[in-house]
Design an enzyme around this catalytic site. Structure first.
Site, mmCIF file in Angstrom:
data_model
loop_
_atom_site.group_PDB
_atom_site.id
_atom_site.type_symbol
_atom_site.label_atom_id
_atom_site.label_comp_id
_atom_site.label_asym_id
_atom_site.label_seq_id
_atom_site.Cartn_x
_atom_site.Cartn_y
_atom_site.Cartn_z
ATOM 1 C CB CYS A 115 -56.069 -49.525 -7.894
ATOM 2 S SG CYS A 115 -55.225 -50.106 -6.250
ATOM 3 C CD GLU A 150 -71.007 -57.247 -15.608
ATOM 4 O OE1 GLU A 150 -72.107 -57.880 -16.013
ATOM 5 O OE2 GLU A 150 -70.181 -57.030 -16.192
ATOM 6 C CB CYS A 155 -54.805 -53.743 -8.383
ATOM 7 S SG CYS A 155 -53.490 -52.678 -8.434
ATOM 8 C CD GLU A 311 -75.787 -55.899 -16.988
ATOM 9 O OE1 GLU A 311 -75.102 -56.715 -17.994
ATOM 10 O OE2 GLU A 311 -75.293 -54.897 -16.693
ATOM 11 C CD1 TRP A 319 -70.375 -60.037 -23.259
ATOM 12 C CD2 TRP A 319 -69.522 -61.943 -22.705
ATOM 13 N NE1 TRP A 319 -71.278 -60.665 -22.627
ATOM 14 C CE2 TRP A 319 -70.761 -61.888 -21.975
ATOM 15 C CE3 TRP A 319 -68.647 -63.227 -22.324
ATOM 16 C CZ2 TRP A 319 -70.860 -62.885 -21.044
ATOM 17 C CZ3 TRP A 319 -69.118 -63.991 -21.450
ATOM 18 C CH2 TRP A 319 -70.474 -63.840 -20.841
ATOM 19 C CE1 TYR A 361 -71.814 -55.236 -35.579
ATOM 20 C CE2 TYR A 361 -69.856 -55.713 -34.906
ATOM 21 C CZ TYR A 361 -70.664 -55.341 -35.708
ATOM 22 O OH TYR A 361 -70.311 -54.747 -36.965
#
Length: 681
Positions: A115, A150, A155, A311, A319, A361
Site C-alpha cells: 500500500c 514498474e 489500493c 527493459e 506474460w 519462460y
C-alpha cells in the site's frame, strides 16, 4: 548526459545473481564480455535477501557482486529492492498489504503488493534506500539508481481513505468546494464531513463495465482518486529519491515507466526523475508506429531529453496471451528503433533466464542451455559489438520535430470514466490514428503534455481533448494567433478539470478558437458508418471518406466548412472545418474518419506549413527518425519488412555509421535491417 562516466550507449540489463550459486557468476561475467554487456541492473527484487528481519541488514552478497562486476569493467544500475516487501513485514505489519477494488485485504504474495499510503512501507522503503546509498556512495561501479520497479496498482484501504481525505482538503480547502466540483447534489450525494468520503471502488461508486473498463456513478470522485493514487505512489518514489540524493547528490536517479500506462500520470512523475527510463514490450503484432509513439511519449516527458530503454526482451515474453519469438534481426531492429527516437541505452530483462516461477519462460541473453551457442546470444553479441563501434557519436543528441501531439493522463482518465457516449472510444487508440498517419509519411512528431511550450511547433494536434484545464484554451488561442496550426476533434472542449460540463454549447472554452458550436453528438453502432464528403474546392484525391463511432452535429460560427456529412438526418452538416484565427488556423474534425482520410490530409496539411518528410519517399514498413548533435544530423532508416525495401534520400547523402559506406539517392535495405546515416552538411 547520463553516460558521462561510461561514454557510450549503455548495453546490458537486469541481472539476478542472488538466484544463482557463485560458480555461475564467473560464467556470467565471461559471457557478458562476449556479448559486449557493460551495465547490469542489480537488486531489483532482493529486499528479502537484504533485510531478513526488522533489525538486520545483510549486503555481503551485493558487495561481492558489485566488486566482481567492476573488476570486469561492468557498471551497475543499482535498484533499491523495494518493489516487493518481505514476508516478515507483511506478517508483523499488515497495514503494508493492499485492499483490492472489491474491498478484499490482500495476503502476502505477488509483487507491487504494498500500500502506497502504508506508514510501514514508506518508513522501511526509504530506510532501505538510505542504507544502500550510505554503503555504495563511493563504489566505482555505481552509475545510476533505480528506485523500486514498474510502480503500479491502486489500493482502497483505510490508510488510503484517510490519505485521500487529506489530499482533498489540500486540493480544495473545504467540503463545500468538494461538493460543488463533484456536483454532489446529484443523487443526493452531498457530504457533510470529510470522513463520509470513501474511496470509489466496487463497494461504493464504481464497477467493472463493458470490456472490463471501470465505470463510475461520479466521475469527479473517481477522477480525483486516480490523481490521488498516482500522487501517493509518486510520494513513495520521492521518499526514496530524497534518501538516495542525501548521500549521492551527483548520481542520477530513475524508475522504470511503462509507456502509456493508465494508472500513473507520468507528466507529473517525470519532474522528479533525473532521467526517464521505460520498459518496452510490444507483441509480435503491435503496430510499429504504436511502439514509436510510446518512445516519443517517453522522450516528451522531459522536453526531448534522451531516455533510457531500461527493459526489453532479447527473444520472447512470458506474460502475453501469445508469447512469440522475435524473428531473426527483430531484436536488433527494435533496439535501434528506441535509439532512433531518443534512447541512450539498450537494456534487457533479463541477462540470465530464471529457472523457476512465472518468469522462467521470459527470454534472456543467456538461455537455459547456459552457453553462448544460441541464436539469441549471437544476435545480442553482434548488437553489443555495433554499439561499441558507435561509441559516443549519438549520445545526448536530440530528436527535433515541428509537429506535436498533446497527451494528457487526466483527460484519458476522464474520457474513459465517462458514462457515454460510446464504449468504443479509447483515448490512446484515437491519438495513435493521427500519429500513425504522420509516421507513415515520415514526419517527425513529439508527444507532449498540455502544459508544454508550443512555440517551437508549426502544427499541434489534440485529438479527443475532452477536458480543458485552466489556462489551456488561452494558451492555444495565443499559439494559433501567433501563426500556429491546431487540430482537435469530436468530443473536445466538453468539461473542465473536474469533469463538469462547460455550459453554453460544446466545444466550451474552445468554441471561440474553432469558430463552431456542437449541438448534439451521435454515437454509431459498430455496424453503422457515415461519409465525409469533401467540398469540390478542397482539391482532394477522393470525394468522400468513411467515418464512424461518433459524429458531432456542429454549426459554423465563422469557420469555413471544408467537408460535410453524406448520410443520415444530419447530411450536409459540417464534418470538417477550419477557422482563421489571427495569423494561424484551427481545424475541427467532427467525427472519427477512416485511416485513408488522415493519411492523405495530414501530410498535405504539413506540406502547406512547410513541414517536410525526413526522406523523399519510402516503401510501406520503413521508419525514419533524425537525431541531431553539435550541428550534425543522423538519419535512421529502419526496415520493418521481412523483404528488401526501398528508400529515396532525395538530395540528402552521407555515411552509414555501421558499415562506413557512402549513401545517396535511392537505397535498398535488406529485410529487418537499418542504416544510421551521418548526413553531409
Amino acid at each position: 548526459m547520463i553516460n558521462s562516466n561510461k561514454p557510450k550507449i549503455w548495453y546490458g540489463g537486469d541481472y539476478n545473481p542472488d538466484q544463482w550459486e557463485k560458480p555461475v557468476w564467473d560464467e556470467d561475467l565471461r559471457m557478458f564480455k562476449l556479448a559486449g554487456i557493460d551495465v547490469a541492473t542489480l537488486n531489483v527484487f532482493a529486499w528479502a535477501n537484504n533485510q531478513p528481519n526488522e533489525e538486520t541488514y545483510e549486503f555481503g552478497w551485493l558487495d561481492e557482486v558489485m566488486d566482481k562486476l567492476h573488476g570486469d569493467g561492468v557498471g551497475v544500475c543499482l535498484a533499491t529492492s523495494t518493489a516487493a516487501h518481505p514476508a516478515w513485514m507483511a506478517k508483523k505489519y499488515p497495514d503494508v498489504l493492499r485492499v483490492d477494488f472489491d474491498g478484499r485485504k490482500r495476503k502476502f504474495g505477488g509483487r507491487h503488493n504494498s500500500c502506497s499510503n502504508s506508514p510501514t512501507y514508506r518508513k522501511y522503503s526509504a530506510l532501505m534506500a538510505e542504507k544502500l546509498a550510505e554503503r555504495y556512495k563511493n563504489h566505482p561501479a555505481l552509475l545510476i539508481w533505480h528506485v523500486s520497479n514498474e510502480y503500479s496498482g491502486y489500493c482502497y484501504c483505510d490508510n488510503c481513505a484517510d490519505g485521500f481525505r487529506v489530499w482533498l482538503q489540500e486540493r480544495y480547502g473545504s467540503i463545500e468546494t468538494v461538493n460543488r466540483v463533484w456536483n454532489a447534489s446529484f443523487w443526493g450525494h452531498t457530504f457533510y464531513d470529510w470522513d463520509e468520503i470513501v474511496p470509489p471502488n466496487s463497494l461504493s461508486e464504481e464497477w467493472r463495465g463493458w470490456n472490463g473498463r471501470t465505470a463510475t456513478n461520479f466521475q469527479g470522485i473517481s477522477l480525483d482518486y486516480c490523481r490521488f493514487q498516482s500522487d501517493s505512489l509518486l510520494e513513495c518514489y520521492k521518499l526514496e529519491y530524497a534518501a538516495l540524493k542525501k548521500h549521492t547528490p551527483d548520481i542520477p536517479v530513475t524508475t522504470n515507466l511503462m509507456g502509456a500506462f493508465k494508472e500513473l500520470d507520468y507528466h507529473k512523475w517525470a519532474k522528479h526523475l533525473d532521467v526517464v527510463s521505460w520498459d518496452n514490450y510490444p507483441s509480435l503484432d503491435t503496430p510499429h508506429s504504436y511502439t514509436a509513439m510510446m518512445h516519443d511519449l517517453m522522450r516528451g516527458l522531459k522536453e526531448g531529453q534522451p531516455f533510457m530503454l531500461m527493459e526489453q526482451t532479447p527473444s520472447q515474453q512470458n506474460w502475453q496471451p501469445y508469447n512469440s519469438l522475435k524473428r531473426p534481426g527483430v531484436m536488433r531492429l527494435w533496439s535501434y528503433q528506441a535509439v532512433a527516437r531518443g534512447a541512450d541505452t539498450v537494456m534487457f530483462f533479463q541477462l540470465r533466464r530464471s529457472i523457476g516461477a512465472c518468469e522462467k519462460y521470459h527470454g534472456a541473453v543467456i538461455e537455459h542451455v547456459g552457453h553462448e551457442n544460441t541464436r539469441v546470444f549471437r544476435e545480442c553479441a553482434e548488437l553489443g559489438s555495433e554499439l561499441y563501434k558507435l561509441s559516443d557519436s549519438l549520445l545526448d543528441s536530440r530528436v527535433k520535430a515541428k509537429v506535436a501531439i498533446l497527451f494528457d493522463w487526466d483527460n484519458w482518465w476522464a474520457v474513459e470514466l465517462s458514462s457515454g457516449p460510446t464504449i468504443a472510444l479509447k483515448y490512446v487508440e484515437e491519438l495513435h490514428k493521427y500519429y500513425d498517419s504522420l509516421y507513415r509519411a515520415n514526419i517527425a512528431v513529439d508527444v507532449i503534455g498540455v502544459d508544454a511550450d508550443l512555440s517551437g511547433y508549426d502544427l499541434v494536434l489534440a485529438p479527443v481533448m475532452y477536458m480543458v484545464k485552466p489556462g489551456v484554451a488561452e494558451r492555444l488561442e495565443r499559439y494559433v494567433e501567433n501563426g500556429g496550426s491546431f487540430i482537435t476533434t469530436y468530443f473536445s472542449g466538453i468539461v473542465n478539470e473536474n469533469d463538469i460540463v462547460t455550459l453554453g454549447g460544446y466545444p466550451g472554452e474552445l468554441r471561440k478558437l474553432l469558430g463552431i458550436w456542437s449541438e448534439e453528438i451521435d454515437a454509431l453502432l459498430p455496424t453503422q458508418s457515415n461519409q465525409i464528403v469533401m467540398n469540390s474546392s478542397a482539391g482532394w484525391l477522393k470525394e468522400s471518406y468513411g467515418c464512424g463511432m461518433l459524429c458531432d452535429l456542429i454549426h459554423s460560427e465563422g469557420a469555413e466548412v471544408v467537408a460535410a456529412y453524406g448520410e443520415d438526418f444530419y447530411k450536409g452538416m459540417p464534418a470538417l472545418t477550419v477557422n482563421r484565427f489571427g495569423a494561424g488556423n484551427a481545424w475541427y474534425v467532427a467525427t472519427s474518419p477512416e485511416a485513408g482520410f488522415l493519411q492523405e490530409w495530414l501530410p498535405k496539411l504539413c506540406a502547406s506549413r512547410g513541414i517536410k518528410p525526413l526522406v523523399a519517399s519510402a516503401s510501406v514498413g520503413i521508419e525514419t527518425s533524425v537525431r541531431e548533435k553539435d550541428g550534425v544530423s543522423y538519419l535512421f532508416v529502419l526496415n520493418h519488412n521481412a523483404e528488401v525495401s526501398e528508400v529515396s534520400l532525395g538530395e540528402q547523402s552521407g555515411v552509414d555509421l555501421l558499415t562506413d559506406k557512402s549513401l545517396s539517392g535511392n537505397i535498398e535495405l535488406p529485410g529487418r535491417d537499418l542504416r544510421i546515416i551521418k548526413l553531409d552538411a
